[in-house]
Design a protein around this motif. Structure first.
Motif, PDB file in Angstrom:
ATOM      1  N   TYR A 185      41.345  44.536  33.439  1.00 53.12           N
ATOM      2  CA  TYR A 185      39.965  44.652  33.884  1.00 53.12           C
ATOM      3  C   TYR A 185      39.504  43.374  34.580  1.00 53.12           C
ATOM      4  CZ  TYR A 185      40.545  48.471  30.670  1.00 53.12           C
ATOM      5  OH  TYR A 185      41.043  49.572  30.028  1.00 53.12           O
ATOM      6  N   LEU A 186      39.961  42.239  34.079  1.00 54.19           N
ATOM      7  CA  LEU A 186      39.616  40.977  34.725  1.00 54.19           C
ATOM      8  C   LEU A 186      40.242  40.903  36.115  1.00 54.19           C
ATOM      9  CD1 LEU A 186      40.035  38.607  31.657  1.00 54.19           C
ATOM     10  CD2 LEU A 186      37.895  39.313  32.726  1.00 54.19           C
ATOM     11  N   LEU A 187      41.454  41.421  36.260  1.00 51.74           N
ATOM     12  CA  LEU A 187      42.097  41.458  37.574  1.00 51.74           C
ATOM     13  C   LEU A 187      41.345  42.382  38.521  1.00 51.74           C
ATOM     14  CD1 LEU A 187      45.859  41.639  36.504  1.00 51.74           C
ATOM     15  CD2 LEU A 187      44.654  39.660  37.437  1.00 51.74           C
ATOM     16  N   GLN A 188      40.924  43.517  38.002  1.00 52.38           N
ATOM     17  CA  GLN A 188      40.173  44.474  38.823  1.00 52.38           C
ATOM     18  C   GLN A 188      38.888  43.851  39.337  1.00 52.38           C
ATOM     19  OE1 GLN A 188      39.182  48.108  36.743  1.00 52.38           O
ATOM     20  NE2 GLN A 188      37.610  48.661  38.228  1.00 52.38           N
ATOM     21  N   VAL A 189      38.172  43.194  38.456  1.00 51.09           N
ATOM     22  CA  VAL A 189      36.913  42.558  38.847  1.00 51.09           C
ATOM     23  C   VAL A 189      37.165  41.436  39.849  1.00 51.09           C
ATOM     24  CG1 VAL A 189      34.955  41.217  37.999  1.00 51.09           C
ATOM     25  CG2 VAL A 189      35.765  43.192  36.713  1.00 51.09           C
ATOM     26  N   MET A 190      38.229  40.673  39.635  1.00 51.02           N
ATOM     27  CA  MET A 190      38.579  39.595  40.560  1.00 51.02           C
ATOM     28  C   MET A 190      38.773  40.128  41.973  1.00 51.02           C
ATOM     29  SD  MET A 190      42.023  37.248  40.683  1.00 51.02           S
ATOM     30  CE  MET A 190      42.916  38.629  41.457  1.00 51.02           C
ATOM     31  N   GLN A 237      54.287  35.808  43.630  1.00 47.79           N
ATOM     32  CA  GLN A 237      53.665  34.564  43.172  1.00 47.79           C
ATOM     33  C   GLN A 237      52.151  34.676  43.005  1.00 47.79           C
ATOM     34  OE1 GLN A 237      54.870  31.222  45.578  1.00 47.79           O
ATOM     35  NE2 GLN A 237      56.922  31.169  44.701  1.00 47.79           N
ATOM     36  N   ARG A 238      51.478  35.296  43.941  1.00 43.65           N
ATOM     37  CA  ARG A 238      50.019  35.376  43.847  1.00 43.65           C
ATOM     38  C   ARG A 238      49.590  36.281  42.687  1.00 43.65           C
ATOM     39  NH1 ARG A 238      51.114  34.214  49.100  1.00 43.65           N
ATOM     40  NH2 ARG A 238      49.675  32.774  50.166  1.00 43.65           N
ATOM     41  N   TYR A 239      50.243  37.424  42.553  1.00 48.63           N
ATOM     42  CA  TYR A 239      49.883  38.319  41.438  1.00 48.63           C
ATOM     43  C   TYR A 239      50.166  37.637  40.100  1.00 48.63           C
ATOM     44  CZ  TYR A 239      49.973  42.240  38.178  1.00 48.63           C
ATOM     45  OH  TYR A 239      49.738  43.064  37.109  1.00 48.63           O
ATOM     46  N   ALA A 240      51.291  36.955  40.000  1.00 48.40           N
ATOM     47  CA  ALA A 240      51.621  36.257  38.754  1.00 48.40           C
ATOM     48  C   ALA A 240      50.620  35.147  38.459  1.00 48.40           C
ATOM     49  CB  ALA A 240      53.044  35.692  38.827  1.00 48.40           C
ATOM     50  N   SER A 241      50.143  34.468  39.500  1.00 47.37           N
ATOM     51  CA  SER A 241      49.090  33.461  39.313  1.00 47.37           C
ATOM     52  C   SER A 241      47.839  34.103  38.735  1.00 47.37           C
ATOM     53  CB  SER A 241      48.741  32.800  40.655  1.00 47.37           C
ATOM     54  OG  SER A 241      49.833  32.094  41.184  1.00 47.37           O
ATOM     55  N   ALA A 242      47.531  35.306  39.224  1.00 44.79           N
ATOM     56  CA  ALA A 242      46.322  36.000  38.780  1.00 44.79           C
ATOM     57  C   ALA A 242      46.433  36.486  37.344  1.00 44.79           C
ATOM     58  CB  ALA A 242      46.023  37.180  39.711  1.00 44.79           C
ATOM     59  N   THR A 243      47.594  37.020  36.946  1.00 42.41           N
ATOM     60  CA  THR A 243      47.725  37.504  35.567  1.00 42.41           C
ATOM     61  C   THR A 243      47.623  36.343  34.582  1.00 42.41           C
ATOM     62  OG1 THR A 243      50.167  37.401  35.617  1.00 42.41           O
ATOM     63  CG2 THR A 243      49.128  39.488  36.260  1.00 42.41           C
ATOM     64  N   ALA A 244      48.224  35.195  34.929  1.00 44.00           N
ATOM     65  CA  ALA A 244      48.135  34.027  34.050  1.00 44.00           C
ATOM     66  C   ALA A 244      46.695  33.547  33.941  1.00 44.00           C
ATOM     67  CB  ALA A 244      49.040  32.908  34.570  1.00 44.00           C
ATOM     68  N   ALA A 245      45.979  33.521  35.062  1.00 48.17           N
ATOM     69  CA  ALA A 245      44.583  33.076  35.049  1.00 48.17           C
ATOM     70  C   ALA A 245      43.708  34.044  34.256  1.00 48.17           C
ATOM     71  CB  ALA A 245      44.066  32.945  36.482  1.00 48.17           C
ATOM     72  N   ALA A 246      43.960  35.343  34.403  1.00 46.24           N
ATOM     73  CA  ALA A 246      43.157  36.339  33.680  1.00 46.24           C
ATOM     74  C   ALA A 246      43.374  36.220  32.177  1.00 46.24           C
ATOM     75  CB  ALA A 246      43.515  37.742  34.158  1.00 46.24           C
ATOM     76  N   GLU A 253      39.892  29.600  40.059  1.00 43.66           N
ATOM     77  CA  GLU A 253      38.504  29.564  40.524  1.00 43.66           C
ATOM     78  C   GLU A 253      37.894  30.965  40.555  1.00 43.66           C
ATOM     79  OE1 GLU A 253      38.944  25.562  43.351  1.00 43.66           O
ATOM     80  OE2 GLU A 253      38.841  27.552  44.270  1.00 43.66           O
ATOM     81  N   ALA A 254      38.726  31.968  40.813  1.00 46.95           N
ATOM     82  CA  ALA A 254      38.226  33.350  40.837  1.00 46.95           C
ATOM     83  C   ALA A 254      37.839  33.838  39.446  1.00 46.95           C
ATOM     84  CB  ALA A 254      39.280  34.274  41.442  1.00 46.95           C
ATOM     85  N   MET A 255      38.311  33.155  38.408  1.00 50.44           N
ATOM     86  CA  MET A 255      37.983  33.551  37.036  1.00 50.44           C
ATOM     87  C   MET A 255      36.720  32.878  36.507  1.00 50.44           C
ATOM     88  SD  MET A 255      40.090  35.813  36.025  1.00 50.44           S
ATOM     89  CE  MET A 255      41.358  36.559  37.060  1.00 50.44           C
ATOM     90  N   LEU A 256      36.153  31.949  37.255  1.00 54.40           N
ATOM     91  CA  LEU A 256      34.935  31.286  36.796  1.00 54.40           C
ATOM     92  C   LEU A 256      33.770  32.272  36.765  1.00 54.40           C
ATOM     93  CD1 LEU A 256      35.099  27.895  38.764  1.00 54.40           C
ATOM     94  CD2 LEU A 256      35.502  28.229  36.309  1.00 54.40           C
ATOM     95  N   ASP A 257      32.986  32.215  35.714  1.00 52.32           N
ATOM     96  CA  ASP A 257      31.760  32.998  35.639  1.00 52.32           C
ATOM     97  C   ASP A 257      30.640  32.349  36.440  1.00 52.32           C
ATOM     98  OD1 ASP A 257      32.914  34.877  33.940  1.00 52.32           O
ATOM     99  OD2 ASP A 257      32.406  33.726  32.156  1.00 52.32           O
TER     100      ASP A 257
END
Length: 358
Positions: free
Chosen positions: A194-199, A324-333, A47-51
Motif C-alpha cells: 500500500y505504501l508503494l501504491q501511494v508512492m 534497482q529502482r523497485y528494490a529501492s522502493a520496497t526497502a524504503a517502504a 524522500e518519497a516516503m516522507l509524510d
C-alpha cells in the motif's frame, strides 16, 4: 485488512504524502533518526516516503568536516534527516565518512537506518526463497550482530578462513521494533504494498517506464530469473541468450507483494557479481547470508543502525539494473512501516549515536 480499509489507508497516506511544509523546525535537536542511502535512486525512494518535508532547522550549522547534503522531514511521529553517499563513491569507507560528518553536525541523532539495494543469496532448495524485489533486514544471529564483513578475514591451516573482528548490533529500540513488526506480520499483511501504491500515485514520474529507466514498480515475474552457479551469463538484454537449462525452477508466487527476510547480511568493499565467488564466501565463513552489499560494515561499530535492503539481483554475473529502482522502493517502504513500531519516547531515551560509537 478489508478493501474499504485498504482504500482508506491509501487515501490517508496519499494526503500525508502531499504535505510539504515550508517551515523549519526550531532546532536541529528535533531530529533524532538518520536515514542513510548510497545511490540517488535510493535517496529518491526515501524522500518519497516522507509524510512531510522540512526546510533546514533553525540554528543548523554544518560542521567543517561535514560535506553531506541533507533532506529534512517527518515520517509518522519521527523527525528524520536523510543523507546519501557522495555520487559515484561507494563502499564501507565512504559510508563511514558520511556517518561521521552527519554525527559531527547533528549530535542529537540517536539511531539510524541504512536503506537501499543488495544482492540476494537465493537458495530455494534450502527454504531460502528470496526473489527480486524482496526485502532483507539485518538481525543478530549467533555470533554476528546482523552484519558480517566478508572481506576482513584471515586464512587458517587446511585452506579455511576465519572472520577477523566483530561488528556491532543494531540499537535495542530498533530490535524491539523488529519483534513488534514480525509479530504483527504473523497476523496481518505488511503495509509495504500500500505504501508503494501511494508512492506511485503521489509521484507519477516514478511509475513511468522508459528504455533507460524501468521505473519504481514491480518488474514482472518473467524478468526474475535465477540461474545455477555453473550457468555463465551470455551478453544480451534480460538474459535472453542464457542457457535455459541452467535456470532454477521455483514455484510461482501468487502475488507480486515482496516477502521479508531476516538474517545476516554480508558487507564488504568488493562488488560481488559472480556466483562462484558468492558461494565461496558463504562457504568460507560458514554463515547463512541472505544478502551482499557494500556499505554496512563501515557503519555498524560507529553508527548504531539497522540495515534494510531491497533485492535487485542475485550477486551473480546475470545481474542488471532493471530491478534497482523497485528494490529501492520496497526497502524504503518497509523502513517507513517499521518506524511506526519505534516509540518516540524510547528513541529520546536512547544514547546519542556519538556516545555509543566504538
Amino acid at each position: 485488512m478489508s478493501s474499504s480499509q485498504q482504500e482508506g489507508f491509501a487515501s490517508s497516506c496519499a494526503s500525508l504524502y502531499t504535505m510539504v511544509s515550508h517551515n523549519a523546525l526550531d532546532s536541529p535537536e528535533s531530529y533524532t533518526i538518520a536515514w542513510i542511502t548510497a545511490l540517488p535512486i535510493e535517496r529518491a525512494a526515501a524522500e518519497a516516503m516522507l509524510d512531510e518535508e522540512h526546510r533546514a532547522p533553525t540554528g543548523f550549522t554544518r560542521h567543517q568536516t561535514d560535506s553531506n547534503v541533507y533532506t529534512w522531514g517527518r515520517v509518522g511521529e519521527h523527525n528524520i534527516v536523510i543523507a546519501a553517499l557522495a555520487s559515484g563513491v561507494y563502499g564501507t569507507t565512504s559510508a563511514a565518512t558520511t556517518a561521521s560528518g552527519l554525527l559531527a553536525s547533528l549530535p542529537s541523532i540517536r539511531i539510524g537506518l541504512l536503506v537501499g539495494i543488495g544482492g540476494g543469496v537465493a537458495r530455494p532448495d534450502q527454504d531460502q526463497d528470496i526473489r527480486l524485489g524482496d526485502i532483507v533486514v539485518s538481525q543478530p544471529c549467533d555470533t554476528t550482530g546482523g552484519v558480517c564483513q566478508y572481506d576482513f578475514i584471515k586464512a587458517k591451516s587446511g585452506g579455511k578462513c576465519e572472520r577477523k573482528g566483530f561488528l556491532g548490533r543494531p540499537p535495542a529500540v530498533l530490535l524491539n521494533a523488529l519483534t513488534s513488526i514480525q509479530a504483527r506480520h504473523e497476523r496481518k499483511d505488511s503495509d509495504v504494498p500500500y505504501l508503494l501504491q501511494v508512492m506511485l500515485e503521489s509521484n507519477p514520474k516514478m511509475g513511468k517506464r522508459t528504455k533507460k529507466n524501468p521505473g519504481y514498480a514491480h518488474q514482472g515475474f518473467d524478468n526474475d530469473r535465477l540461474f545455477k552457479a555453473s550457468c555463465d551469463y551470455i551478453p544480451g538484454p534480460d538474459c535472453q541468450g542464457c542457457d535455459t537449462a541452467g535456470e532454477v525452477y521455483r514455484d510461482p508466487r501468487d502475488t507480486a507483494d515482496p516477502d521479508i527476510h531476516y538474517g545476516t547480511i554480508a558487507s564488504g568493499n568488493t562488488l560481488v557479481k559472480d556466483a562462484s565467488t558468492r558461494d565461496s564466501i558463504v562457504a568460507d565463513l560458514g554463515k547463512d547470508f541472505i544478502c551482499f552489499e557494500m556499505e554496512a560494515a563501515g557503519l555498524m561499530n560507529h553508527f548504531p543502525c539497522l540495515v534494510i535492503r531491497g533485492i535487485c539481483d542475485y550477486a551473480d554475473s546475470h545481474k542488471n539494473d532493471r530491478w534497482q529502482r523497485y528494490a529501492s522502493a520496497t526497502a524504503a517502504a518497509y523502513s517507513k512501516e517499521l518506524l511506526a513500531y519505534v516509540p518516540v519516547a524510547e528513541v529520546q531515551e536512547t544514547k546519542r549515536a556519538l556516545d555509543t560509537a566504538r
